[in-house]
Each structure stands twice: as structure tokens, then as C-alpha cells.
Design an enzyme around this catalytic site. Structure first.
Site, PDB file in Angstrom:
ATOM      1  N   GLU B  60      22.263  20.467  24.990  1.00 20.20           N
ATOM      2  CA  GLU B  60      22.187  19.362  23.908  1.00 20.20           C
ATOM      3  C   GLU B  60      23.756  19.286  23.217  1.00 20.20           C
ATOM      4  O   GLU B  60      24.372  18.375  22.932  1.00 20.20           O
ATOM      5  CB  GLU B  60      21.206  19.609  22.709  1.00 20.20           C
ATOM      6  CG  GLU B  60      19.767  19.292  23.139  1.00 20.20           C
ATOM      7  CD  GLU B  60      19.278  20.337  23.851  1.00 20.20           C
ATOM      8  OE1 GLU B  60      19.565  21.546  24.214  1.00 20.20           O
ATOM      9  OE2 GLU B  60      17.974  20.053  24.244  1.00 20.20           O
ATOM     10  N   HIS B 129       8.333  20.373  18.429  1.00 19.81           N
ATOM     11  CA  HIS B 129       8.346  19.081  18.809  1.00 19.81           C
ATOM     12  C   HIS B 129       7.875  18.202  17.582  1.00 19.81           C
ATOM     13  O   HIS B 129       7.432  16.787  17.963  1.00 19.81           O
ATOM     14  CB  HIS B 129       7.273  18.908  19.802  1.00 19.81           C
ATOM     15  CG  HIS B 129       7.628  19.431  21.354  1.00 19.81           C
ATOM     16  ND1 HIS B 129       7.829  20.918  21.177  1.00 19.81           N
ATOM     17  CD2 HIS B 129       8.115  18.934  22.431  1.00 19.81           C
ATOM     18  CE1 HIS B 129       8.179  21.130  22.511  1.00 19.81           C
ATOM     19  NE2 HIS B 129       8.169  20.156  23.343  1.00 19.81           N
TER      20      HIS B 129
END
Lengths: 365, 331
Positions: B60, B129
Site C-alpha cells: 500500500e 475489513h
């Protein structure tokens, strides 16, 4: 004691003797070597002036590059004007060869700006203080260049400490996968502030390149001729579509990490003496003396360096503190109501006292 | 007109933005052939090629950091972070570089980039999540943080965000990806007279007179449901969809609270140090003399996002919102 490994790519020994290397050669005249030496001396002088200015209280901090001038001048002089540099915060030699005004660099260290120059004016990005961030920017910049069909090299710099950062490893991955025309220059000056190489890595840095799928070289970073040759080769490798290269310039930080550091707490005097004899300026001087360089050449450099020093000393003191208006400018590209509100409120607040006054100004507190 | 889910609406918005400006490039894990884990980018790589719809290595910080480099060259990267809980590896790049570059370069470098993050809970996912990290970004000057609550806004706001010169964190309420609405695709969003000038304006999603509910992203729908239920009990709730967290459209909220005198802020993120705290402080400062009750907040709690089987107890729902509305009415 830390000594120079004997397998470094070298074209000029520390005694000042030119030698050959099986893979890298340099077709260069003595006058061109004198020109390199001039740059080395100017960068050394700039560095010393900045250190003195910090000691006089004119700069908040200074990150010295003493000992790394050959690595930087070699890397900088091999660039083409269309190439782009993403530096860390110690690349004063590359800033010099790129044409950035030394005074602009000192603004960051004086605290009058967080930047100091236009990155696009000399294709030299802003100094980056968070270690390793800039390597990813270099790769992205190169990826965009590929999309524009450009054949330019992008140089990015980091140190032995920076080599441990995730961003540097990720930059290697991305550059490898996308065949980005990036030259990664690691100036291994042996210390991440106080931490020596053996506390940071198990194998030499340049060997990592193989794992990421591109070439890596380890150069005598105190040999400006070897640096010039290897960097020219590496940029050309990148420009010709062959992808990234990692160059480890094996060098030694003769000074402190910054003016806030005290290297006597973690380095032996013997080691420093050994490396002072391998000073990147000294070996070029030894060579130039051996080819009958007239004293007038050295005198001319001294005159130019003194003129630069005068420019730096005067320029630094003239660097103005940002105004309140400037402080609030450029947080965003387009107006943001909260910034505007706080700008307004602080202006009104200071107006009660006749405007914002700097504690640094004469008569301040 | 077409009836589209929010995911499809964003997809259409991205496609329009890419057609409009060839410097728009999408980057994100699995956004190519797979179309992203939520299929938001479905079909875009086939249409625009892998130089403009990029499946980068799984890193990321690398994705955001290289996007910064592309933006420095005048490209407009649109990054997809796969899930909220995966943005933290890129947090350094976002805070140290994305947010600060325009400032430190004195405006010489403009980073026109969008970081899309599906955020929030309610889909029964495993840990990392379902998070709501918006306060981390709203606390970082240099970023703009916005969140659509419905497919129409999602379609328009993504296009406006991509056209905007500042870096924007675009929070997509993942539990609303499958909500449907009619999208008018006959008009070019950016050719409308206002361009992106209304992007940061809040919207009165439902008018009312007793209590103001303030929400954004996934909680707007929950608040609208609460308002509908309250109506049956004789309570009139006004619902404000902030759309943008920074800039914060305080005028729209002040106008409403001046009318109702009561406000409840609703978000999934933990209460302490959250966006609701900032809104409460600012509204109290502006509306102190007209308020009938202190600002109340309904939110997640001060804990890691809990295991999915109990997220129903963690997430604000209709009942918890109405419970706070009742408390506000009791003052």
C-alpha cells in the site's frame, strides 16, 4: 576498524593514481578532472559555511555531507538536464551540480520554509526528511514518464540507514516490475546516525538488487571518477529501456550526522583518521599535483569559493521569516474554509498588537 | 437514465473521468482483471488497458508513494485501497507526503489524486475489513475527506473529486455498495455549471423540526430510516448528509440546529476524538443560545472493531439513534 573493501569499483586510488577496471572505463581529460575537483571544493566549502552558520545560530540544524562529495558530484555531473532527482536531505553536492542556489537549501535548515525551491526549475525535487519516502516518488515519476514515452533517467538517493525502510524495498519492487528508468543511489556512509552497518544489515546493500531483478554495483564512493563512470553507465541503462539500477557508493561520513550529533560517542578516532586519508578531495588533488597542475588553478577555486561564501552568508541572513499570510498559503491548492477562517482569526488576533511579530526579529523576545 | 448500484455508479463515474482526461490512471490491488474485490473497477482495464488501470504489487505504501510521483508529473492517480484496515501501511505517505507537498513546495507541486477507501462495517467481515479511520485523515491538514451516502452522489462526487486539484480521501460506504438508484448519465457531471464547486456542500436529506441528525456515508441511510420510524411517533427529525468531512459545511448544520435546537451526530467510528466531537464543539460554539439540549453522539465504541458476530451491537442502528433522540428531547 572499518576499512574500505578491496572489491570496490575504483578508477582513482586514494594515493591519486589512475587505475583501470574491467567493466567500467572513463575517457576523461585532466582539465575535465580539474572541473570535477572544482565542484568537490565548492561543495566542501558550502558545507563548511553552513556548519559555521549553524554554530553562529543562523541555522537551526545542518546535515553535513563532508566525505560524500565525490559520490554526489559524480552522480550529479553524470545527469542530463532532462533527468530528474529525488533527493533525501543531504544531497548538497547534487543540488550544486543541478544549479540550485545554496541559499535556497539553507532556508529549510534555517526554518524559513519547509521546501525552498521550485522542484521543476532544475529538475531537483525537494529534500525529503522522512527516510525513504522519496524513492517511491521517483519510481512513480518514472512510471509516468514511461506512459509519456520519455527516455529520461530518474535518480533517487538514500543512505545505509534508509536502505532498511519499507518504502525503499517497495520502490525496488515497483521499479523492477515496471522496468522503471530509476537509478537508486545508496550513499553508504557507514552510519545511520550512530548505528554502524553491522547493526543494520547482514549482506552488502548492492547485492539486494539481484533479488529484485536488476543490476547492483558497489563503487568506491570517494572516487569521483569511478562514480562518474558508473553513474553514466547506470543512467544510460535506465534511459535505454533496460530498467532500474542500484548503485551503492561505499563512502564515509567524515562529519557528524547533523550539527546536533556527537560522533565521538560512537566512532573511534583511528577509524576517522584512516578515512581522512581517503578524503575524496585529497585523492584528486594528489592526482592533479602529479600532472603538474599550476597553483593558479587552486587559487582561482579559492577565490570562487570565497565569493560563494560571501553570497551564502549574506543570503542566509536575508532569508525572511514567512509572513502570517504566507504561513496560511498553499495548505490547499483551492481555498479551504477552515484555513481561511483560522487565517482571519489569527490576523485579527495579532492586529490587536500591531501584527505578528517574530521572536527572531531585533527587539523581539 | 439507468438504475445502478453504488458500486456500478462509481464504476461509471470512473469510466467517465478516464474518458474525460487521459491523465487519469487507476491503481489498486486486483482492480484489473478481477475488477477489484467489490468489482467497482469491473471492465475498466479491458477498456483502457493496463497502463491506465494498474494492478500494482501488493504494497500500500508503494501504491500511494508511486501515485505521488505520478501526480508530481501532472497525472491524476486514483488509488483504490482494498479495505479500510489496509490503509495504514500507506499512512506515512499520506500524512507526510500527500498532505504536505503542496504546502512545502509553496504551491509548485499540485497533487491531484484521489484515494478511494471502502470503509465501515455491517457486512460480516473478518477483522481489519470494517474500520472507520476518517478522523485520522480529517485531522491531517492538506487532505480533503469526503464520503457519498447514495449512488447518485457516489457517481457525481467521484468525478468531481478526480477533477479537483487537491488530494482527496474518498470514503466509500461498503455496506451501501449494493444500494440502487436512478443515475442520469445524459448530462456530463463536470460540464454542469458548478463543476466541483458543490462537492464539499452538505445536503439536507430529510427536512424536520424537532431534532437534527447529522451523518455521512453509511449512517445517512440508517438516520433516514430512524427519521421515518420517528414520524410514526410524532417526532420530526431533520437528517443532514455531510458528504464532506473536511471541508466541513458548518453553515448547513448551523441553519438546521438553529431551527431544531437539538442535534445528534451519528457515525460508526469510535466516539472519543471522532468527527462527531469536532462537530459537537463547533455547533455548540455557534448555536449555544438556541440549543435546547447538549449535542449527543451515537457511534462505535472505544475498542478495536469487534468480531463480526457482535458488530450489530457495536454499530449505531435505528433503535440506538432513536434512544438518543429521546434523550435529546428530554432536556
Amino acid at each position: 576498524m572499518l576499512t574500505a573493501p578491496d572489491d570496490l569499483i575504483q578508477l582513482l586510488t586514494h594515493e591519486g593514481k589512475r587505475v583501470t577496471h574491467a567493466d567500467f572505463s572513463l575517457d576523461i581529460t585532466d582539465d575535465e578532472i580539474r572541473s570535477l575537483y572544482r565542484d568537490l571544493c565548492m561543495v566542501r566549502r558550502f558545507d563548511n559555511e553552513a556548519t559555521a552558520l549553524q554554530r553562529q545560530g543562523e541555522l537551526a540544524l545542518w546535515a553535513q555531507c563532508q566525505g560524500q562529495e565525490a559520490a554526489q558530484v559524480g552522480a550529479g555531473r553524470a545527469l542530463l538536464p532532462t533527468d530528474f532527482v529525488f533527493p533525501s536531505y543531504r544531497e548538497h553536492g547534487i543540488a550544486w551540480t543541478s544549479g540550485v542556489d545554496p541559499v535556497a537549501i539553507l532556508g529549510l535548515f534555517r526554518g524559513t520554509t519547509n521546501g525552498g525551491w521550485d522542484p521543476y526549475e532544475h529538475n531537483f525535487g525537494l529534500y525529503t526528511v522522512v527516510i525513504g519516502n522519496q524513492c517511491l516518488h521517483a519510481v512513480g515519476y518514472a512510471m509516468a514518464g514511461l506512459r509519456e514515452g520519455k527516455t529520461e533517467a530518474v535518480l533517487t538517493c538514500f543512505g545505509d540507514g534508509g536502505s532498511n525502510q519499507g518504502d525503499v524495498s517497495e520502490a525496488f519492487v515497483f521499479a523492477g516490475v515496471y522496468n522503471a528508468p530509476v537509478v537508486f543511489l545508496c550513499q553508504n556512509n557507514q552510519y545511520a546516525i550512530s548505528e554502524p552497518n553491522y547493526r543494520q544489515m547482514r549482506a552488502p546493500i548492492y547485492k539486494r538488487a539481484e533479488g529484485y531483478g536488476f543490476p547492483g554495483y558497489r563503487v568506491d564512493g570517494n572516487d569521483v571518477l569511478a562514480m562518474l563512470a558508473v553513474m553514466r553507465h547506470s543512467y544510460e541503462h535506465a534511459r535505454s529501456g533496460k530498467g532500474p539500477v542500484l548503485v551503492e557508493a561505499f563512502t564515509y561520513r567524515l562529519g557528524a550526522h547533523t550539527t546536533s550529533d556527537d560522533p565521538t560517542r560512537y566512532r573511534d578516532a583511528d577509524e576517522v583518521e584512516y578515512w581522512k586519508d581517503r578524503d575524496p578531495l585529497l585523492r584528486v588533488k594528489r592526482y592533479l599535483d602529479s600532472v603538474n597542475t599550476p597553483q593558479s588553478f587552486y587559487d582561482e577555486i579559492e577565490v570562487a569559493a570565497e565569493a560563494m561564501a560571501v553570497h551564502i552568508r549574506a543570503g542566509v541572513r536575508e532569508l525572511a521569516d514567512p509572513t502570517l499570510d504566507e504561513m496560511f498559503t498553499h495548505v490547499y491548492a483551492e481555498p479551504h474554509p477552515l484555513v481561511e477562517q483560522e487565517h482571519r482569526e489569527m490576523t485579527e488576533y495579532f492586529e490587536q498588537f500591531g501584527g505578528m511579530r517574530s521572536p527572531h526579529a531585533a527587539g523581539g523576545h | 437514465m439507468a438504475t445502478l448500484t453504488m458500486a456500478k455508479a462509481i464504476n461509471m463515474g470512473l469510466r467517465n473521468a478516464m474518458k474525460r482526461d487521459e491523465k487519469v490512471v487507476l491503481m489498486g490491488e486486483d482492480i484489473g482483471k478481477l475488477g477489484g474485490v467489490f468489482r467497482v473497477t469491473d471492465g475498466l482495464q479491458a477498456e483502457f488497458g493496463d497502463m491506465r488501470v494498474v494492478d500494482p504489487p501488493l504494497a500500500e505504501s508503494g501504491i500511494v508513494g508511486t501515485a505521488v510521483g505520478m501526480a508530481m508529473r501532472g497525472w491524476r492517480p486514483v488509488v483504490e485501497i482494498q479495505f479500510d484496515g489496509f490503509v495504514y501501511p500507506a499512512f506515512d505517505q499520506i500524512v507526510s507526503q500527500v498532505a504536505k507537498h503542496h504546502y512545502r513546495s509553496a504551491g509548485k507541486t499540485t497533487l491531484s489524486m484521489v484515494i478511494r477507501i471502502p470503509f465501515g462495517g455491517g457486512i460480516g467481515a473478518i477483522e481489519h475489513h470494517s474500520e472507520s479511520p476518517e478522523a485520522l485523515f480529517t485531522h491531517t491538514a492538506g487532505l480533503r475527506v469526503i464520503s457519498p451516502a447514495n449512488p447518485v452522489d457516489a457517481y457525481e462526487m467521484i468525478q468531481q473529486a478526480i477533477a479537483h486539484p487537491d488530494p482527496i480521501i474518498f470514503l466509500e460506504p461498503k455496506r451501501r455498495y449494493w444500494d440502487k438508484a436512478e443515475i442520469d448519465d445524459s448530462v456530463d457531471v463536470m460540464n454542469k455549471a458548478e463543476g466541483y464547486s458543490r462537492l464539499f456542500d452538505a445536503r439536507v436529506a430529510r427536512e424536520g423540526s424537532d431534532v437534527t441528525l447529522v451523518a455521512y456515508g453509511p449512517m445517512v441511510k440508517t438516520c433516514l430510516e430512524a427519521a421515518a420510524a420517528a414520524e410514526g411517533e410524532g417526532l420530526s427529525l431533520e437528517v443532514i448528509d455531510l458528504r464532506s468531512l473536511t471541508p466541513f459545511d458548518i453553515d448547513t448544520v448551523v441553519k438546521s440546529v438553529t431551527k431544531t435546537g437539538r442535534m445528534v451526530v451519528v457515525h460508526e467510528a469510535p466516539q472519543f476524538g471522532g468527527v462527531g466531537a469536532e462537530i459537537a464543539a463547533r455547533i455548540t460554539e455557534k448555536c449555544f443560545w438556541t440549543m435546547q439540549a447538549p449535542v449527543l453522539r451515537v457511534s462505535g465504541m472505544y475498542m478495536p472493531y469487534p468480531a463480526a458476530r457482535v458488530e450489530h451491537a457495536y454499530l449505531p442502528d435505528l433503535d440506538r439513534i432513536l434512544d438518543s433522540v429521546d434523550k435529546a428531547m428530554e432536556y
